[in-house]
Design an enzyme around this catalytic site. Structure first.
Site, short mmCIF file in Angstrom:
data_model
loop_
_atom_site.label_atom_id
_atom_site.label_comp_id
_atom_site.label_asym_id
_atom_site.label_seq_id
_atom_site.Cartn_x
_atom_site.Cartn_y
_atom_site.Cartn_z
N CYS A 36 54.95 -2.23 2.88
CA CYS A 36 54.67 -2.43 1.46
C CYS A 36 55.09 -1.20 0.68
O CYS A 36 55.45 -0.17 1.28
CB CYS A 36 53.20 -2.75 1.22
SG CYS A 36 52.11 -1.32 1.37
N CYS A 39 53.54 2.12 1.52
CA CYS A 39 54.10 2.86 2.66
C CYS A 39 55.09 3.92 2.17
O CYS A 39 55.14 5.03 2.70
CB CYS A 39 54.80 1.91 3.62
SG CYS A 39 53.70 0.75 4.45
N ASP A 467 89.77 7.90 -22.77
CA ASP A 467 91.00 8.68 -22.77
C ASP A 467 92.16 7.70 -22.86
O ASP A 467 92.02 6.53 -22.51
CB ASP A 467 91.07 9.49 -21.47
CG ASP A 467 92.34 10.31 -21.38
OD1 ASP A 467 92.68 10.95 -22.39
OD2 ASP A 467 92.99 10.30 -20.32
N ASP A 664 90.53 9.59 -16.36
CA ASP A 664 91.07 9.58 -14.99
C ASP A 664 91.65 10.90 -14.53
O ASP A 664 92.04 11.03 -13.38
CB ASP A 664 92.15 8.50 -14.86
CG ASP A 664 93.45 8.89 -15.54
OD1 ASP A 664 93.39 9.63 -16.55
OD2 ASP A 664 94.52 8.47 -15.07
N ASP A 668 89.70 15.48 -17.69
CA ASP A 668 88.59 14.67 -18.19
C ASP A 668 87.27 15.02 -17.51
O ASP A 668 86.21 14.57 -17.96
CB ASP A 668 88.87 13.18 -17.96
CG ASP A 668 90.05 12.68 -18.79
OD1 ASP A 668 90.18 13.14 -19.94
OD2 ASP A 668 90.81 11.84 -18.29
#
Length: 776
Positions: A36, A39, A467, A664, A668
């Site tokens: 549960c 725990c 970008d 990318d 960046d």
């Protein structure tokens, strides 16, 4: 580096002034024995008390434990030593990634089979108990006649035996939970069920064997064997259904694991041999036949084909692969045969990276879960207090009203009802189950989510900065058109231009060469090749000297040329490459970084969702304006440096905006780190991908829209789960305690309380699994 002081808590080295941080190792383990949400709290509290442990996060949803610790002070064996007495077992490593077999699932299937066998015995016995209970109720309503004396005698003798079997065999985990609470002081859901049913059973035993002797003291004759039998059976049934539902939450990982090829066809010394994928090394040449799965990552060196990458990127159309193109493990070669050189093996491959990322994300926590965690941490002790208070109030304050016997009966009903209706599991499962399913669905759609916090933050994003290069555009120049001012054929002009550019490493040159190759144009012999930095190249081709370069190169050599004739194309972002001799301009080729096919639709969809889209780029204003207009972006900023992108994000955040940044490149990375949500294209640099919280496979910007939809759908399910979990406990506990009895005469039977608790967790898990069927 100073080993004698490197383990100090954060501070400054007195020798060199360097900032010191503690040695930290982060490991994720599989953990068995979690029954549960309580725990998870017990495990975390126990490990956080261990010297050398910085953080510990237990996830009940996928039964995992992530620990950050100082390996010089503690280790796996220490964790196991602390947790095993509490009933939890750590698995040092899940080898499923290496073997391709999901061992964890096999174990769970075995556990499910055992649970099913237990229920096949328990359910018929519980049915008998229900028949007896219902018969007793309807007799009191004068609907049925009383049970025949002989049958009643059988039931009276059978129920204690059935209850004994159910409690000590089917209910063993709950008794163990009760025992561990008494010994170690750690309470879980098992403690509540074990305590409630044990009290009901022991009280019934006392009434059965000593009822007549105690009649004048307590006046009790009613037994609760049916409570013990039905509650334990229905809780066990709920656990079985919950476990079966949770099994499907790991489908995403399992499907990714099954993509791993077991063998590879290696070419060594000109001979092809099939070997285990574990024996493949960097630089090996691997042959791939049509229909075969690619075993590791690499670059094509021979042949060409179309590769089905849908299982990795989510794109349905096979992708053409030629010499120099990259292939990744887990994808399928659909047509031609080819050979590739191995670049990544084992845990280095894209597939392994995806699996690891999904596993980490599924085991992480969303900020919205913190409230549920805080409540779960005090939930079980609080319920114990409420149950004891309920019993005490009924006995002490209502004995005069109802008589001691009836007050005690109501008190025991309330005590057991409160214990068995309380459900920390539904509360603990509300967030992690939705996160596990949501992250898995994202992976299948080509959206890699680094952690749960990213998924939650994306839900709140109201501004997206993109970008230009590699995000809105394809990220590499492509040949657009050719203006031929000479009497030569276009094919001949292109052959000369491609021959000149064949010696150049410039991206523009690659675009021209790629176009020439696609047209079947042959590169001519070249002599006296020279490159003029920043201007172009020149060489002798077919005995004549040719030049190729920019406008400045033409002007530098004093060749007459009307630059304004290029204005229309350059205004659209195209780059001119001028082919000329010392006498005249022969032709102009235009090269540009094209807009991605899906970019315009993606921008439109984001705006429809009320998200503000801004483009930032280091390119000039004309190019930026052209691209922005083409994809439907109203706000854009040109000539922006990496620092400028960072500043723009901070500026928007200061205005109260929640900002996502999609990029990318290495440039960046600072902006991706600053943004509330960093989004990287998988076609970009490793730095960008590592910095971002979200990676879009195949560099597909339309997946950003899907990611937004997924985050909103996941958060909606989490809120629904939390609502039902809170409401269930807020109404159920007072109802079971008898709070509504003085007003409405309502007192919830422990049988119905246990049944409701058992199915509340199933409801939460099933609601989370709905995400799999949802279209994004």
């Amino acid at each position: 580096m100073h080993p004698e002081i490197v383990r100090d808590v954060p501070g400054v080295c007195p020798l060199c002034g360097m900032t010191l941080v503690p040695i930290q190792n982060t490991q994720t383990y599989k953990i068995k024995g979690m029954r549960c949400a309580g725990c998870a709290g017990t495990i975390e509290k126990t490990l956080k008390k261990t010297e050398g442990v910085h953080t510990a996060e237990a996830n009940y949803g996928n039964e995992s434990l992530r620990v950050s610790f100082d390996p010089t002070q503690t280790n796996f064996e220490t964790f196991s030593h602390h947790l095993e007495p509490l009933g939890y077992t750590l698995a040092a490593e899940d080898h499923s990634l290496h073997t391709g077999i999901n061992q964890s699932k096999q174990e769970k299937l075995s556990e499910l089979a055992q649970m099913k066998r237990t229920l096949l015995v328990a359910l018929p016995l519980a049915t008998l108990s229900i028949v007896a209970m219902v018969w007793d109720i309807v007799v009191g309503l004068n609907i049925f006649p009383e049970m025949p004396y002989g049958v009643l005698g059988v039931f009276d003798k059978a129920l204690p035996l059935i209850a004994t079997y159910i409690l000590f065999v089917v209910g063993k985990p709950y008794l163990v939970g009760f025992y561990r609470f008494v010994r170690h002081g750690h309470a879980t859901m098992d403690t509540l069920v074990g305590m409630g049913t044990s009290v009901a059973y022991l009280y019934s035993i006392v009434v059965t064997f000593w009822g007549e002797s105690l009649q004048r003291y307590i006046g009790a004759s009613h037994t609760y064997y049916d409570v013990t039998i039905i509650v334990i059976t229905f809780v066990a049934l709920g656990k079985y259904l919950e476990a079966r539902s949770k099994l499907h939450m790991g489908d995403a990982i399992e499907k990714l694991l099954n993509l791993q090829a077991k063998t590879a066809l290696i070419i060594r010394d000109g001979v092809a041999a099939e070997v285990s994928v574990f024996l493949v090394k960097h630089g090996d040449l691997v042959a791939v036949k049509p229909g075969s799965r690619i075993p590791v990552d690499g670059v094509l060196t021979e042949g060409s084909s179309f590769v089905d990458e849908s299982m990795i990127t989510g794109e349905s159309m096979p992708v053409e692969k030629r010499v120099g193109d990259r292939v990744v493990a887990g994808t399928i070669n659909t047509s031609g045969a080819f050979v590739f050189s191995v670049t990544k093996v084992g845990a280095e491959t894209v597939l392994a990276h995806i699996i690891k990322m999904v596993e980490n994300a599924q085991g992480s926590r969303a900020p919205i879960q913190s409230l549920a965690d805080k409540i779960s941490a005090i939930f079980v002790p609080s319920v114990l207090v409420v149950a004891l208070l309920s019993l005490a109030v009924w006995v002490l304050f209502f004995a005069n009203t109802f008589g001691f016997s009836r007050a005690l009966s109501y008190g025991l009903t309330a005590f057991v009802g409160v214990l068995v209706i309380s459900c920390p599991c539904a509360l603990g499962l509300a967030t992690p189950t939705a996160i596990i399913v949501g992250v898995g669905k994202g992976a299948r759609e080509g959206i890699l989510i680094k952690d749960a916090a990213t998924l939650e933050k994306l839900y709140n994003v109201d501004t997206v900065i993109v970008d230009k290069t590699g995000t809105i555009t394809r990220g590499k120049p492509e040949f657009l058109s050719l203006k031929n001012y000479s009497n030569q054929r276009d094919e001949d002009v292109l052959a000369i231009l491609a021959t000149l550019e064949s010696k150049s490493e410039h991206p523009v040159a690659h675009a021209i060469l790629q176009h020439a190759a696609s047209q079947g144009i042959t590169i001519l012999p070249v002599e006296n090749f020279e490159s003029s930095s920043g201007q172009g190249v020149h060489a002798r081709v077919l005995g004549e000297e040719y030049f190729a370069g920019n406008v400045a190169f033409v002007a530098a050599l004093g060749i007459a040329f009307n630059e304004s004739s290029l204005k229309e194309e350059t205004a659209k972002g195209a780059t001119p490459v001028i082919l000329f001799t010392k006498k005249e301009v022969i032709a102009v080729a235009f090269v540009a970084d094209r807009v991605k096919d899906e970019a315009s639709a993606a921008v439109g969809d984001l705006r429809k969702k009320g998200i503000r889209v801004i483009m930032v780029t280091g390119d000039d204003m004309d190019t930026a304006h052209t691209i922005a207009r083409e994809v439907g972006i109203d706000e854009f900023f040109a000539n922006i440096s990496p620092e400028g992108k960072l500043s723009k994000i901070k500026e928007l955040q200061d205005e109260g905006r929640v900002v996502a940044m999609a990029g990318d490149g290495i440039n960046d990375a600072p902006a991706l780190a600053q943004a509330d949500v960093g989004i990287a294209m998988s076609t970009g640099t490793d730095v960008a991908i590592e910095t971002a919280g979200l990676t879009l496979l195949n560099g597909d910007i339309s997946k950003l829209v899907k990611a937004v939809r997924l985050s909103r759908a996941t958060m909606r399910v989490i809120k629904q789960n939390l609502f039902w979990a809170f409401i269930f406990n807020l109404i159920g506990i007072p109802l079971a305690a008898g709070l509504f009895y003085p007003i409405f005469g309502w007192l919830l039977s422990p049988v119905f309380a246990g049944t409701a608790m058992a199915f509340s967790s199933v409801l939460v898990v099933t609601n989370s699994l709905r995400l799999n069927a949802k279209s994004i």
